[in-house]
Design an enzyme around this catalytic site. Structure first.
Site, PDB file in Angstrom:
ATOM      1  CG  HIS A   1      11.815  30.644  19.663  1.00 47.07           C
ATOM      2  ND1 HIS A   1      11.020  31.646  20.186  1.00 47.07           N
ATOM      3  CD2 HIS A   1      11.170  29.479  19.941  1.00 47.07           C
ATOM      4  CE1 HIS A   1       9.941  31.108  20.754  1.00 47.07           C
ATOM      5  NE2 HIS A   1      10.006  29.793  20.620  1.00 47.07           N
TER       6      HIS A   1
ATOM      7  CD  GLU B   1       7.387  27.528  26.106  1.00 48.55           C
ATOM      8  OE1 GLU B   1       7.565  26.659  25.234  1.00 48.55           O
ATOM      9  OE2 GLU B   1       6.557  28.449  25.987  1.00 48.55           O
TER      10      GLU B   1
ATOM     11  CD1 TRP C   1       9.274  23.391  23.419  1.00 48.98           C
ATOM     12  CD2 TRP C   1       8.259  21.820  24.658  1.00 48.98           C
ATOM     13  NE1 TRP C   1       8.665  24.016  24.481  1.00 48.98           N
ATOM     14  CE2 TRP C   1       8.032  23.088  25.253  1.00 48.98           C
ATOM     15  CE3 TRP C   1       7.717  20.678  25.258  1.00 48.98           C
ATOM     16  CZ2 TRP C   1       7.294  23.237  26.433  1.00 48.98           C
ATOM     17  CZ3 TRP C   1       6.985  20.843  26.423  1.00 48.98           C
ATOM     18  CH2 TRP C   1       6.776  22.105  26.999  1.00 48.98           C
TER      19      TRP C   1
ATOM     20  CE1 TYR D   1       0.235  29.908  24.136  1.00 49.34           C
ATOM     21  CE2 TYR D   1       2.230  29.082  25.173  1.00 49.34           C
ATOM     22  CZ  TYR D   1       1.592  30.015  24.376  1.00 49.34           C
ATOM     23  OH  TYR D   1       2.304  31.058  23.833  1.00 49.34           O
TER      24      TYR D   1
ATOM     25  CD  GLU E   1       5.523  31.880  24.977  1.00 52.18           C
ATOM     26  OE1 GLU E   1       4.814  31.035  24.400  1.00 52.18           O
ATOM     27  OE2 GLU E   1       6.759  31.922  24.888  1.00 52.18           O
TER      28      GLU E   1
END
Ligand code: BMA
Length: 375
Positions: free
Chosen positions: A121, A181, A186, A257, A298
């Protein structure tokens, strides 16, 4: 002549059994790990947990600590870490994990035969804000652009850390999962904040720099789009959005998710199960066609509000679908009772998690043997 044929046969077998690694100079241990996790994914799946050795619900930096181990007696097979903030020279990552502590855990994991994966990140290089600061920045850090030199300096800090992931003189193989991702909007490297072409250039540069310039040969590169932004009508096409190419990716991952009970998904559990299997089938098939490895990089249900989640949502659907072959499934971090994805002692999901643990289909660290040795 006979000898020649034996060699030819051997080399064909070798190619069939996982020649997907993009680093021609990958270390012996890295090649072995890659081939072995590819093989095991045919009839089993390793369980992984993010940050699990550094803290859990109600404790932090307790040497040897792990919520998963507290509950099952074994560490997870896969240990996930994040090196966000390493690029700033910080001694701790974005979630306050000390990098020296992380390194010790990575070494301990390897010595026990477990697997390490690392995500990143990274802060926004333009604003110095965090990964969620959407200010466009990808173009600026590409070769020839104004922030390129500072990106290279940051990548050097990453390479230095990865280079220190050693056990004696052996580099510890790491599944490295940068720029994750990216089909979501985001992160600053995500869709809408960076062009597809720039994302691909950034990925390629990152791989070339670590592999060819810094000569790190213990990395397995994982690509991991997010399920929530895939196009139902074109799963494969949308999964491959900004795919850097077969020569730049070793492991085809998915962060999902959405299809595992997240609050905002109003579909029935049955429909979500079907969605999960459909997308994982696409990823698994694609990996097989490319002779690469697939994984659910994830997932998780925050706070495990469904006490049967581990068997009903993960184990049974995957076990009942032998055509889906994933090397591992990793659940996210255990921060506090409201934000955790693995059980801790006293959590209502413990009996179910033990069932998950005891099933021969799931592999925890205590089940692993010789992953770093060529078979
Ligand atoms: C998110 C949350 C955040 C965390 C980030 C990086 O999913 O867990 O609290 O900072 O991942 O680990």
């Amino acid at each position: 002549m006979k000898i020649y044929f034996a060699f030819a046969l051997l080399s064909i077998c070798f190619q069939l059994s996982g020649q997907g690694l993009i680093d021609q100079k990958a270390s012996h241990e890295t090649k072995a790990l890659y081939a072995n996790i590819q093989t095991l994914s045919r009839d089993a799946i390793m369980f992984g947990h993010q940050d699990g050795d550094a803290y859990g619900v109600g404790w932090t930096a307790l040497e040897g600590g792990s919520d998963v181990k507290d509950v099952t007696g074994s560490y997870p097979a896969v240990h996930g870490w994040d090196i966000g903030r390493i690029e700033t020279g910080s001694k701790v990552n974005l979630d306050s994990v000390d990098f020296e502590y992380m390194l010790k855990c990575i070494q301990a994991t390897y010595s026990r035969g477990g697997v390490t994966t690392i995500s990143w990140h990274i802060n926004n290089p333009v604003t110095k804000g965090d990964s969620w600061d959407k200010t466009p920045a990808v173009h600026d850090i590409l070769p020839g652009q104004k922030l390129h030199a500072s990106y290279v300096a940051q990548l050097d800090l990453v390479a230095d850390f990865l280079n220190r992931c050693k056990s004696g003189s052996t580099h510890i193989p790491i599944i490295f999962r940068p720029w994750h991702e990216h089909n979501g909007n985001w992160f600053w490297w995500g869709k809408g904040n960076a062009s597809e072409a720039d994302y691909i250039s950034l990925w390629k540069f990152t791989v070339q720099y670590l592999r060819d310039t810094r000569e790190l040969h213990h990395l397995i590169y994982a690509f991991s789009p997010d399920a929530s932004r895939l196009d139902e009508a074109d799963l494969m096409g949308s999964y491959l959005y900004a795919y850097p190419g077969d020569d730049y990716v070793d492991l085809l991952g998915l962060d999902d998710y959405r299809d595992v009970g997240i609050k905002w998904n109003i579909k029935s559990p049955k429909k979500q199960r079907a969605d999960l299997l459909r997308v994982l089938q696409v990823v698994s098939d694609h990996a097989k066609a490319k002779r690469k490895v697939a994984a659910l990089t994830e997932t998780g249900l925050e706070s495990i509000t469904n006490p049967n989640w581990f068997t009903d949502v993960i184990l049974k659907p995957l076990k009942e679908t032998p055509s889906i072959n994933l090397a591992y499934v990793l659940v996210w971090r255990n921060d506090n009772p409201k934000h955790h994805y693995a059980p801790y002692k006293s959590h209502p999901s413990v009996p179910n998690f033990l069932e998950f643990f005891n099933d021969p289909y799931t592999l925890f660290e205590s089940d692993l043997k010789g992953l770093y040795q060529a078979r």
